[in-house]
Each structure stands twice: as C-alpha cells, then as structure tokens.
Scaffold this active site. Structure first.
Site, PDB file in Angstrom:
ATOM      1  N   HIS A  90       9.138   6.733   8.459  1.00 35.08           N
ATOM      2  CA  HIS A  90       9.919   6.814   6.814  1.00 35.08           C
ATOM      3  C   HIS A  90      10.602   6.713   7.346  1.00 35.08           C
ATOM      4  O   HIS A  90      11.405   7.649   8.130  1.00 35.08           O
ATOM      5  CB  HIS A  90       9.118   7.828   6.342  1.00 35.08           C
ATOM      6  CG  HIS A  90       7.551   7.506   5.517  1.00 35.08           C
ATOM      7  ND1 HIS A  90       7.760   6.850   4.572  1.00 35.08           N
ATOM      8  CD2 HIS A  90       6.484   7.502   6.044  1.00 35.08           C
ATOM      9  CE1 HIS A  90       6.084   6.465   4.125  1.00 35.08           C
ATOM     10  NE2 HIS A  90       6.224   6.675   5.922  1.00 35.08           N
ATOM     11  N   HIS A 138       4.225   4.067  12.827  1.00 36.83           N
ATOM     12  CA  HIS A 138       4.418   4.186  11.160  1.00 36.83           C
ATOM     13  C   HIS A 138       5.931   5.148  11.104  1.00 36.83           C
ATOM     14  O   HIS A 138       5.336   6.242  10.870  1.00 36.83           O
ATOM     15  CB  HIS A 138       3.589   4.563  10.782  1.00 36.83           C
ATOM     16  CG  HIS A 138       3.211   4.599   9.064  1.00 36.83           C
ATOM     17  ND1 HIS A 138       2.536   3.667   8.136  1.00 36.83           N
ATOM     18  CD2 HIS A 138       3.269   5.694   8.511  1.00 36.83           C
ATOM     19  CE1 HIS A 138       2.837   3.567   7.062  1.00 36.83           C
ATOM     20  NE2 HIS A 138       2.994   4.832   6.891  1.00 36.83           N
ATOM     21  N   ARG A 163       1.302  -1.358  -0.010  1.00 38.61           N
ATOM     22  CA  ARG A 163      -0.550  -0.201  -0.127  1.00 38.61           C
ATOM     23  C   ARG A 163       0.884   0.746  -0.353  1.00 38.61           C
ATOM     24  O   ARG A 163       0.980   1.733  -1.395  1.00 38.61           O
ATOM     25  CB  ARG A 163      -0.653   0.174   1.198  1.00 38.61           C
ATOM     26  CG  ARG A 163      -2.637   0.931   0.875  1.00 38.61           C
ATOM     27  CD  ARG A 163      -1.617   2.128   1.117  1.00 38.61           C
ATOM     28  NE  ARG A 163      -1.370   2.155   2.744  1.00 38.61           N
ATOM     29  CZ  ARG A 163      -0.802   4.187   3.309  1.00 38.61           C
ATOM     30  NH1 ARG A 163      -0.856   4.622   2.071  1.00 38.61           N
ATOM     31  NH2 ARG A 163      -0.123   3.422   4.220  1.00 38.61           N
ATOM     32  N   ASP A 164       1.508   1.934   0.747  1.00 39.58           N
ATOM     33  CA  ASP A 164       2.839   3.389   0.766  1.00 39.58           C
ATOM     34  C   ASP A 164       3.644   2.595   0.132  1.00 39.58           C
ATOM     35  O   ASP A 164       3.605   4.038  -0.610  1.00 39.58           O
ATOM     36  CB  ASP A 164       3.580   2.771   2.574  1.00 39.58           C
ATOM     37  CG  ASP A 164       3.079   3.900   2.925  1.00 39.58           C
ATOM     38  OD1 ASP A 164       3.371   5.202   2.349  1.00 39.58           O
ATOM     39  OD2 ASP A 164       3.342   4.643   3.754  1.00 39.58           O
ATOM     40  N   CYS A 197       4.892   9.288   0.672  1.00 37.25           N
ATOM     41  CA  CYS A 197       3.074   9.344   0.819  1.00 37.25           C
ATOM     42  C   CYS A 197       3.069  10.370  -0.956  1.00 37.25           C
ATOM     43  O   CYS A 197       4.055  11.256  -0.826  1.00 37.25           O
ATOM     44  CB  CYS A 197       2.985   9.810   1.744  1.00 37.25           C
ATOM     45  SG  CYS A 197       1.287  11.345   1.074  1.00 37.25           S
TER      46      CYS A 197
HETATM   47  N1  COA Z   1     -13.393   5.707  -3.158  1.00 35.99           N
HETATM   48  C1  COA Z   1     -13.571   5.356  -4.555  1.00 35.99           C
HETATM   49  N2  COA Z   1     -14.503   6.226  -5.646  1.00 35.99           N
HETATM   50  C2  COA Z   1     -14.517   7.595  -4.071  1.00 35.99           C
HETATM   51  C3  COA Z   1     -14.320   7.407  -2.535  1.00 35.99           C
HETATM   52  C4  COA Z   1     -13.620   6.246  -2.534  1.00 35.99           C
HETATM   53  N3  COA Z   1     -13.298   6.074  -1.463  1.00 35.99           N
HETATM   54  N4  COA Z   1     -14.065   8.372  -2.187  1.00 35.99           N
HETATM   55  C5  COA Z   1     -15.153   8.949  -2.825  1.00 35.99           C
HETATM   56  N5  COA Z   1     -14.959   8.771  -4.149  1.00 35.99           N
HETATM   57  C6  COA Z   1     -15.634   8.951  -5.628  1.00 35.99           C
HETATM   58  C7  COA Z   1     -17.559   9.555  -5.247  1.00 35.99           C
HETATM   59  O1  COA Z   1     -18.535   8.291  -5.053  1.00 35.99           O
HETATM   60  C8  COA Z   1     -17.537  10.913  -5.955  1.00 35.99           C
HETATM   61  O2  COA Z   1     -17.856  10.153  -7.573  1.00 35.99           O
HETATM   62  P1  COA Z   1     -18.646  10.835  -7.844  1.00 35.99           P
HETATM   63  O3  COA Z   1     -17.754  11.915  -8.935  1.00 35.99           O
HETATM   64  O4  COA Z   1     -18.791   9.788  -9.488  1.00 35.99           O
HETATM   65  O5  COA Z   1     -19.462  11.455  -7.723  1.00 35.99           O
HETATM   66  C9  COA Z   1     -16.151  11.002  -6.440  1.00 35.99           C
HETATM   67  O6  COA Z   1     -15.384  10.253  -5.941  1.00 35.99           O
HETATM   68  C10 COA Z   1     -15.725  12.462  -5.304  1.00 35.99           C
HETATM   69  O7  COA Z   1     -16.054  12.340  -3.844  1.00 35.99           O
HETATM   70  P2  COA Z   1     -15.774  13.676  -3.074  1.00 35.99           P
HETATM   71  O8  COA Z   1     -16.193  13.566  -2.114  1.00 35.99           O
HETATM   72  O9  COA Z   1     -15.840  14.984  -2.693  1.00 35.99           O
HETATM   73  O10 COA Z   1     -14.254  13.527  -3.172  1.00 35.99           O
HETATM   74  P3  COA Z   1     -12.784  14.294  -3.344  1.00 35.99           P
HETATM   75  O11 COA Z   1     -12.816  14.294  -4.690  1.00 35.99           O
HETATM   76  O12 COA Z   1     -12.890  15.609  -2.483  1.00 35.99           O
HETATM   77  O13 COA Z   1     -11.729  13.164  -2.998  1.00 35.99           O
HETATM   78  C11 COA Z   1     -11.279  11.421  -1.702  1.00 35.99           C
HETATM   79  C12 COA Z   1     -11.848  12.183  -1.801  1.00 35.99           C
HETATM   80  C13 COA Z   1     -10.364  11.113  -0.478  1.00 35.99           C
HETATM   81  C14 COA Z   1     -12.057  10.418  -1.663  1.00 35.99           C
HETATM   82  C15 COA Z   1      -9.653  11.692  -2.129  1.00 35.99           C
HETATM   83  O14 COA Z   1      -8.997  12.459  -2.436  1.00 35.99           O
HETATM   84  C16 COA Z   1      -8.366  10.424  -1.918  1.00 35.99           C
HETATM   85  O15 COA Z   1      -9.018   9.164  -2.163  1.00 35.99           O
HETATM   86  N6  COA Z   1      -7.281  10.110  -1.477  1.00 35.99           N
HETATM   87  C17 COA Z   1      -6.844   9.296  -1.191  1.00 35.99           C
HETATM   88  C18 COA Z   1      -6.060   9.787  -0.964  1.00 35.99           C
HETATM   89  C19 COA Z   1      -4.434   8.562  -0.193  1.00 35.99           C
HETATM   90  O16 COA Z   1      -4.444   7.786  -0.510  1.00 35.99           O
HETATM   91  N7  COA Z   1      -3.480   9.085  -0.485  1.00 35.99           N
HETATM   92  C20 COA Z   1      -1.927   8.381   0.059  1.00 35.99           C
HETATM   93  C21 COA Z   1      -2.318   7.280   1.859  1.00 35.99           C
HETATM   94  S1  COA Z   1      -1.880   8.111   3.049  1.00 35.99           S
HETATM   95 ZN    ZN Z   2       3.683   6.005   5.008  1.00 41.36          ZN
END
Ligand code: COA
Ligand code: ZN
Length: 315
Positions: A209, A207, A15-16, A240
C-alpha cells in the site's frame, strides 16, 4: 542494478480497491473493469472476495461477477477467502486460484476476520482441503506482515511462525502484505533475506500500500531480493476497511510504467491499462492517485517553445 526480465502483476483493484467504496458499484460495471483488465493483458486478477456480505457489502455480488466475466486464456482469475465457507463458494464460482487472508498480528486478525490467528489457521486448513479436492492452487496472504496499525512493530519471528504454519498446510504461494504502508525498503530486505531461504520452493508475492509513498521503493527492494510477483491496484485504489489509516495499493499503471521503463516486461499494455484507470475514475466519481495517467509515460514529448526553437536554429 540486477533486474529480472519479467515480473507478474496481480491486479487487486476490484477486490482491495472496490471493497472500501461506500456506494455499491453495479455488478455490470465491476465485470466491465475485470474484462478491460483482461484485455489489457493483466496475467492475474483478484476479482472479488467471498466474505460475509455484512462485513463487506460492496462485494456481496461475488458469484454474479465471477459468472459474468469473460475469461481470457492466460489470465488467472482468483478471489480472496477468509474461511471454508468462502472457499466452497469460490470453488463453486469457478475461480482459478484462492487467495486466503490471515494477519501476522492478533489484533488486526480479530478486527478483520473475528478470529484469533490460531482459529484462522484452522479455517485455512479446511480451505486448503476444499481447494485441494477441486485442484485449485492456494496462495496465502499475510496481512500486517511489516507492521500493524494497532500493535505497531510485528516481530519477524512472529511473521515467520505464521508463514511456517501456512506452508505446513500446503500453501504454494505466500503473499506478504504491507496492509497500511508501514514497511520501508531496509525492512523489506531484512524480512525477505530471512524468509526466502527458510521456505524454498514458495512463490512469494509482495502486496504493498502506498500510504506513505514507499510502495515502489519497497517493490524495487523486493525485486533485488528475487521476488517477482507483485499485487497492484488500478489507479492506486484501495484500502482495508478493518485497518485504520489504510489507503490505496501501489498504482498498477505507475508500477507497470516503472518496470517497462527499466526494461522489465509485464505482458501488460500500458495504454490500455491507463484507459481502465480513467474508466474506474468515472465509475467511482473521483480522481485516483495514479501519477502516470496524469503525466503520461516518460516517453511523452512536448513541442519546443518558439523562443527555444529559434535559438537552437541559430546554433
Ligand atoms: N461468506 C458468506 N457467509 C459466511 C462466510 C463467508 N465466507 N463465512 C461465514 N459466513 C456466515 C456463516 O454461514 C454464518 O451464517 P449464519 O449466521 O446464517 O449461520 C455467519 O456468517 C457467521 O459465521 P461465523 O463463522 O461466526 O462468522 P463471523 O460472523 O465471525 O465472521 C468472517 C467471520 C470471516 C466471515 C467475517 O469477519 C468476514 O467476512 N470478514 C471479511 C473481512 C474482509 O474481507 N476484510 C478485508 C480483506 S483483507
Ligand atoms: Zn491490501
């Protein structure tokens, strides 16, 4: 040095680690790595994350990976989720535990999940409800616990307030994440001495790094404070994508080697773990920072040079 007999390692490389790899790693290769980690006896694996596929395209196959892995009894298969949508996907995919993410600093939380800390906590409340209904335990990770690449120092009171809100919504475990390797051992000790007595009954995970080569010193400090759960990444993969300057986690096999050398058990087969690391190097096409896979364990011996042997024999 007072040490526990046993510590629990959670492997987060798939994952990370994989999340920052630019080239898509085929699903079957991700599954192979998870399966080989299971065979090496790793007790916990953070297999993937259920996040937006546009945010982390590499992990867009989370469902397919969860469906294809071979589950070893005794290994707990978890996934990272940022919100309720992720939790629902993770529960449907049959995870054994949910790991959530929120940062202790506003700017990193906005960069990472596009939410303020307060908005994230509301989403995590919904995550806890979904997980609770499915009987899946929740461990809440707190990014930038020891410093933020945008804001610098993160006041301990601010970290404590985030932790308190996570404990309130039902977290059984808290993971303190040093997202960009800013922590030092004295700071780790100060933070743990403040937080551990304040939240009894919580299972703490560190956790780390190894961005600035302080991961193992920080882990040893946390061990001395009573923490026995540590995240680590095969070969030292990781970082990240939303934290500038982030590099790999503490290397799993280097940490396991260090612990075993001190008589602390992990249940992990080090030789098999090193073999997984070599396989991951092949998959990603470059060398990893892990050191024990290059040097061999400290029990490795070399033949005595002839000149030395003859002098030894001469007495
Ligand atoms: N999985 C899949 N789709 C997701 C989701 C998830 N966990 N969460 C939200 N969505 C979808 C929504 O259904 C929506 O879809 P639509 O446009 O078809 O209706 C769309 O994303 C936007 O939703 P919203 O709540 O406004 O999300 P956002 O665009 O503000 O994004 C996150 C927020 C959290 C989903 C996004 O920033 C993200 O996935 N970040 C991951 C960060 C990460 O993994 N970082 C590294 C690890 S520390
Ligand atoms: Zn990390």
């Amino acid at each position: 040095m007072r040490l526990p007999d046993h510590v629990t390692i959670c492997e987060v490389g798939t994952r990370d680690g994989f999340q920052i790899e630019p080239e898509f790693i085929p699903t079957e290769q991700k599954v192979e790595v998870v399966d080989r980690l299971s065979e090496a006896g790793v007790p916990r694996i953070e297999v993937t994350s259920f996040v937006h596929p546009k945010a982390v395209p590499q992990l867009r196959d989370a469902e397919a990976v969860m469906a294809a892995i071979r589950r070893r009894p005794g290994t707990r298969y978890a996934a990272l989720v940022p919100n309720d949508k992720g939790a629902a996907r993770a529960v449907d995919a049959g995870v054994d535990a949910i790991h959530t993410v929120v940062s202790a600093s506003e700017s990193h939380n906005l960069a990472n999940v596009n939410m303020t800390i307060a908005e994230s906590i509301e989403k995590l409340r919904a995550v806890a409800q979904i997980a609770g209904r499915a009987g899946v335990p929740v461990q809440c990770g707190v990014s930038t616990s020891f410093g933020c690449p945008f804001e610098g120092e993160v006041p301990v009171a601010q970290l404590e307030s985030v932790v308190a809100r996570l404990v309130d919504l039902g977290a059984r475990g808290i993971g303190l994440a040093d997202t960009t390797g800013m922590a030092n051992p004295r700071q780790v000790s100060d933070v743990l001495e403040r937080l551990l007595p304040r939240f009894p009954g919580i299972e703490w995970t560190l956790h780390t790094h190894d961005t600035r080569a302080m991961a193992i010193p920080n882990i040893l400090t946390a061990l001395a404070c009573g923490v026995t759960n540590f995240d680590a990444s095969i070969g030292g993969l990781g970082g990240c994508p939303f934290a500038p300057g982030a590099s790999g986690n503490v290397c799993s096999e280097d940490l396991v080697h260090c612990l075993h050398a001190m008589g602390v058990q992990t249940g992990i087969d080090l030789t098999k773990l090193i073999a997984v690391s070599r396989r991951v190097e092949q998959i990603i096409g470059r060398a990893l920072p892990g050191q024990v896979m290059k040097a061999g364990p400290s029990t490795r011996r070399y033949p005595v040079p002839d000149t030395v042997a003859s002098r030894l024999q001469a007495g």
